[in-house]
Design an enzyme around this catalytic site. Structure first.
Site, mmCIF file in Angstrom:
data_model
loop_
_atom_site.group_PDB
_atom_site.id
_atom_site.type_symbol
_atom_site.label_atom_id
_atom_site.label_comp_id
_atom_site.label_asym_id
_atom_site.label_seq_id
_atom_site.Cartn_x
_atom_site.Cartn_y
_atom_site.Cartn_z
ATOM 1 N N ASP A 56 0.320 -8.249 -15.281
ATOM 2 C CA ASP A 56 1.006 -7.274 -16.143
ATOM 3 C C ASP A 56 2.510 -7.487 -16.092
ATOM 4 O OD1 ASP A 56 1.147 -4.945 -17.836
ATOM 5 O OD2 ASP A 56 1.799 -3.780 -16.092
ATOM 6 N N LEU A 64 0.858 -1.203 0.000
ATOM 7 C CA LEU A 64 0.000 0.000 0.000
ATOM 8 C C LEU A 64 0.893 1.251 0.000
ATOM 9 C CD1 LEU A 64 -3.144 0.627 0.163
ATOM 10 C CD2 LEU A 64 -2.684 1.241 2.542
ATOM 11 N N GLY A 65 1.612 1.435 -1.111
ATOM 12 C CA GLY A 65 2.449 2.625 -1.260
ATOM 13 C C GLY A 65 1.725 3.648 -2.108
ATOM 14 N N GLY A 107 2.826 -5.343 -9.783
ATOM 15 C CA GLY A 107 4.046 -4.933 -9.066
ATOM 16 C C GLY A 107 5.286 -5.423 -9.800
ATOM 17 N N ARG A 108 5.772 -6.602 -9.415
ATOM 18 C CA ARG A 108 6.895 -7.232 -10.105
ATOM 19 C C ARG A 108 6.651 -8.725 -10.188
ATOM 20 N NH1 ARG A 108 8.120 -3.248 -12.136
ATOM 21 N NH2 ARG A 108 10.082 -2.105 -12.077
ATOM 22 N N ARG A 167 5.137 -4.148 5.420
ATOM 23 C CA ARG A 167 5.971 -4.440 6.589
ATOM 24 C C ARG A 167 5.518 -3.687 7.824
ATOM 25 N NH1 ARG A 167 11.206 -2.972 3.351
ATOM 26 N NH2 ARG A 167 9.662 -1.420 2.764
ATOM 27 N N HIS A 205 3.499 -5.907 -19.561
ATOM 28 C CA HIS A 205 4.090 -4.871 -18.703
ATOM 29 C C HIS A 205 3.799 -3.458 -19.243
ATOM 30 C CE1 HIS A 205 7.551 -4.050 -15.651
ATOM 31 N NE2 HIS A 205 6.716 -3.017 -15.710
ATOM 32 N N VAL A 206 2.522 -3.110 -19.241
ATOM 33 C CA VAL A 206 2.110 -1.834 -19.832
ATOM 34 C C VAL A 206 1.514 -0.864 -18.805
ATOM 35 C CG1 VAL A 206 1.748 -2.717 -22.177
ATOM 36 C CG2 VAL A 206 -0.138 -2.859 -20.521
ATOM 37 N N GLY A 207 1.746 -1.134 -17.509
ATOM 38 C CA GLY A 207 1.123 -0.308 -16.469
ATOM 39 C C GLY A 207 1.291 1.191 -16.679
ATOM 40 N N GLU A 222 10.666 -11.548 -17.870
ATOM 41 C CA GLU A 222 10.168 -10.747 -19.010
ATOM 42 C C GLU A 222 11.254 -10.580 -20.075
ATOM 43 O OE1 GLU A 222 8.662 -7.082 -17.384
ATOM 44 O OE2 GLU A 222 7.272 -8.134 -16.059
HETATM 45 P P1 NAP Z 1 6.091 2.642 -3.035
HETATM 46 O O1 NAP Z 1 5.333 3.889 -2.804
HETATM 47 O O2 NAP Z 1 7.485 2.541 -2.530
HETATM 48 O O3 NAP Z 1 5.216 1.448 -2.410
HETATM 49 C C1 NAP Z 1 5.724 0.163 -2.241
HETATM 50 C C2 NAP Z 1 4.910 -0.522 -1.152
HETATM 51 O O4 NAP Z 1 5.362 -1.878 -1.028
HETATM 52 C C3 NAP Z 1 5.055 0.141 0.207
HETATM 53 O O5 NAP Z 1 3.789 0.405 0.708
HETATM 54 C C4 NAP Z 1 5.752 -0.901 1.077
HETATM 55 O O6 NAP Z 1 5.142 -0.901 2.357
HETATM 56 C C5 NAP Z 1 5.490 -2.206 0.339
HETATM 57 N N1 NAP Z 1 6.613 -3.115 0.520
HETATM 58 C C6 NAP Z 1 7.921 -2.863 0.275
HETATM 59 N N2 NAP Z 1 8.662 -3.928 0.618
HETATM 60 C C7 NAP Z 1 7.805 -4.861 1.093
HETATM 61 C C8 NAP Z 1 7.976 -6.162 1.613
HETATM 62 N N3 NAP Z 1 9.193 -6.723 1.724
HETATM 63 N N4 NAP Z 1 6.872 -6.851 2.016
HETATM 64 C C9 NAP Z 1 5.658 -6.291 1.910
HETATM 65 N N5 NAP Z 1 5.435 -5.048 1.439
HETATM 66 C C10 NAP Z 1 6.496 -4.343 1.025
HETATM 67 O O7 NAP Z 1 6.172 2.302 -4.574
HETATM 68 P P2 NAP Z 1 5.098 2.611 -5.724
HETATM 69 O O8 NAP Z 1 5.423 3.895 -6.379
HETATM 70 O O9 NAP Z 1 3.735 2.398 -5.173
HETATM 71 O O10 NAP Z 1 5.470 1.407 -6.735
HETATM 72 C C11 NAP Z 1 5.316 0.079 -6.329
HETATM 73 C C12 NAP Z 1 5.877 -0.892 -7.334
HETATM 74 O O11 NAP Z 1 5.008 -0.999 -8.456
HETATM 75 C C13 NAP Z 1 7.230 -0.533 -7.961
HETATM 76 O O12 NAP Z 1 8.308 -0.841 -7.121
HETATM 77 C C14 NAP Z 1 7.234 -1.370 -9.227
HETATM 78 O O13 NAP Z 1 7.807 -2.640 -8.982
HETATM 79 C C15 NAP Z 1 5.752 -1.543 -9.550
HETATM 80 N N6 NAP Z 1 5.375 -0.803 -10.778
HETATM 81 C C16 NAP Z 1 4.889 -1.501 -11.843
HETATM 82 C C17 NAP Z 1 4.499 -0.829 -12.984
HETATM 83 C C18 NAP Z 1 3.938 -1.558 -14.163
HETATM 84 O O14 NAP Z 1 4.079 -1.077 -15.278
HETATM 85 N N7 NAP Z 1 3.290 -2.700 -13.972
HETATM 86 C C19 NAP Z 1 4.625 0.544 -13.056
HETATM 87 C C20 NAP Z 1 5.103 1.236 -11.963
HETATM 88 C C21 NAP Z 1 5.480 0.529 -10.816
HETATM 89 P P3 NAP Z 1 6.024 -1.135 3.691
HETATM 90 O O15 NAP Z 1 7.178 -0.198 3.589
HETATM 91 O O16 NAP Z 1 5.080 -0.856 4.799
HETATM 92 O O17 NAP Z 1 6.417 -2.578 3.629
HETATM 93 C C1 8YV Z 2 8.138 0.787 -16.574
HETATM 94 C C2 8YV Z 2 7.705 0.048 -14.153
HETATM 95 O O1 8YV Z 2 7.488 0.112 -17.612
HETATM 96 O O2 8YV Z 2 8.081 2.131 -13.151
HETATM 97 C C3 8YV Z 2 8.186 0.925 -13.062
HETATM 98 O O3 8YV Z 2 8.678 0.359 -12.058
HETATM 99 O O4 8YV Z 2 7.676 -1.139 -14.032
HETATM 100 C C4 8YV Z 2 7.214 0.660 -15.415
HETATM 101 O O5 8YV Z 2 6.730 1.939 -15.215
HETATM 102 C C5 8YV Z 2 9.530 0.303 -16.517
HETATM 103 O O6 8YV Z 2 10.211 0.579 -15.381
HETATM 104 C C6 8YV Z 2 10.288 0.899 -17.698
HETATM 105 O O7 8YV Z 2 10.858 -0.076 -18.381
#
Ligand code: NAP
Ligand code: 8YV
Length: 320
Positions: A256, A152-153, A231-232, A175, A279-281, A261
């Protein structure tokens, strides 16, 4: 004075390349023939790296760049950067938070709806002319489902706000408990999975989250359960997921992101009860431009002596 020299680990979007060219001398690793000679001759002059996606910056790369000051990552997730190796050398790592939050949250809700109401499958049904024979079978529903958000970030909260509008009951696991949110906190992922019927994964990758969504979590989610992962890929044990989907131990999944990948297991591709996206988020022109601009801004700001704009927590600025 000569321009700072920057290394592009992989080909990167034109907006970034054009933005960087105005301020820096760029070197493209993908166009380097003899890498050993490049790192010997040019490596000592490289002061910045632009990375992201498949363009990783691991310890081996960082060690080849003795003058490196900053690594700017295209993406908010920076599991492709060895941030520990960077921090040990005092190298700043930046990412692209906030500018993609709404886009990824929108996609997450789209993927959830697509998975629950089988939107891609229904589209395929119509195109195949099957509507002429009989209506599409009734689907499951989002009504009365509880959603558990893993992570929940920034993005997780934006997803939660959207889920409120869909009248979903919301819980989360991370956490630590967050006192300023109205959602139920679970300190144990299996317990949360047992109590919800949608598990929304939006946690970062890396060692700490590797395969935390495992067979036990999937079994707890149960036969009516739906897994969404934006997420990942590495957060979910993909083999355990495939087995759970195959055996009907969970209902379906919308993914996604994947472990390896752009390779997606043939078993998943063969399944008609999952929705798979490449992976188009964040992948709109609007949002990718904003991310690209932030990569440029971080590097320009650093080399103008104004510090990084969005350093990651492990390499804070000012340094602690
Ligand atoms: P963020 O604000 O840092 O949020 C990450 C959340 O994950 C935090 O609430 C954290 O909470 C939790 N977390 C971290 N480590 C953890 C663990 N070991 N166990 C359980 N929870 C954990 O990041 P964000 O900006 O929301 O982005 C989150 C993720 O989305 C990125 O890191 C990336 O991998 C993914 N993403 C994907 C796409 C896509 O295209 N699909 C695009 C953008 C991002 P606590 O600190 O309380 O644990
Ligand atoms: C991108 C992402 O597609 O921001 C991230 O963590 O997974 C996506 O926004 C990627 O990082 C760029 O290749």
């Amino acid at each position: 004075m000569s321009k700072p020299e920057i290394l592009l680990v992989r080909p990167i979007m034109p907006l970034i390349e054009e933005g960087l060219t105005k301020h820096f001398t760029l070197h493209k690793l993908a166009e380097v023939g003899d890498e050993a000679a490049f790192f010997r001759e040019v490596g000592p002059r490289i002061r910045g790296v632009a990375a992201g996606g498949a363009g990783k910056a691991d310890r081996a790369l960082i060690e080849k760049l003795p003058a490196l000051e900053i690594i700017a990552n295209f993406g908010v997730g920076y599991d492709g950067i060895d941030v520990k190796a960077a921090a040990e050398r005092g190298i700043i790592v930046t990412n692209t938070p906030d500018v993609l939050t709404g886009e990824v949250a929108d996609l997450a809700l789209g993927l959830l709806l697509a998975t629950v109401r089988q939107i891609p499958q229904v589209d395929r049904y119509l195109r195949a002319g099957k509507w002429l024979e009989k209506p599409y079978p009734l689907t499951t529903t989002l009504r009365e489902r509880k959603i558990g958000i893993l992570g929940l970030g920034r993005i997780g909260k934006a997803i939660a706000r959207r889920c409120e509008a869909f009248d979903l009951e919301i819980a989360y696991h991370g956490r630590r408990r967050q006192d300023d949110v109205p959602y139920r906190y679970y300190d144990n992922l299996v317990d949360m999975a047992r109590d919800v019927d949608v598990l929304m994964v939006v946690a970062p990758g890396g060692d700490a989250t590797y395969h935390i969504v495992n067979e036990e979590v999937l079994n707890a989610l149960g036969p009516n359960g739906i897994l969404i992962n934006v997420g990942r890929g590495t957060v979910v044990d993909e083999k355990a997921l495939i087995a759970a989907l195959r055996d009907g131990r969970i209902l379906s999944a919308g993914l996604d992101v994947f472990e390896n990948e752009p390779h997606v297991p043939a078993e998943l591709i063969a399944m008609d009860h999952v929705v798979l996206l490449p992976h188009v988020g964040s992948a709109s022109v609007y949002t990718r431009n904003a991310m690209g601009q932030l990569v440029v801004d971080n590097l320009v700001s650093w080399f103008e002596g104004k510090g990084p704009k969005t350093p990651v927590p492990e390499t804070p600025w000012p340094r602690k």
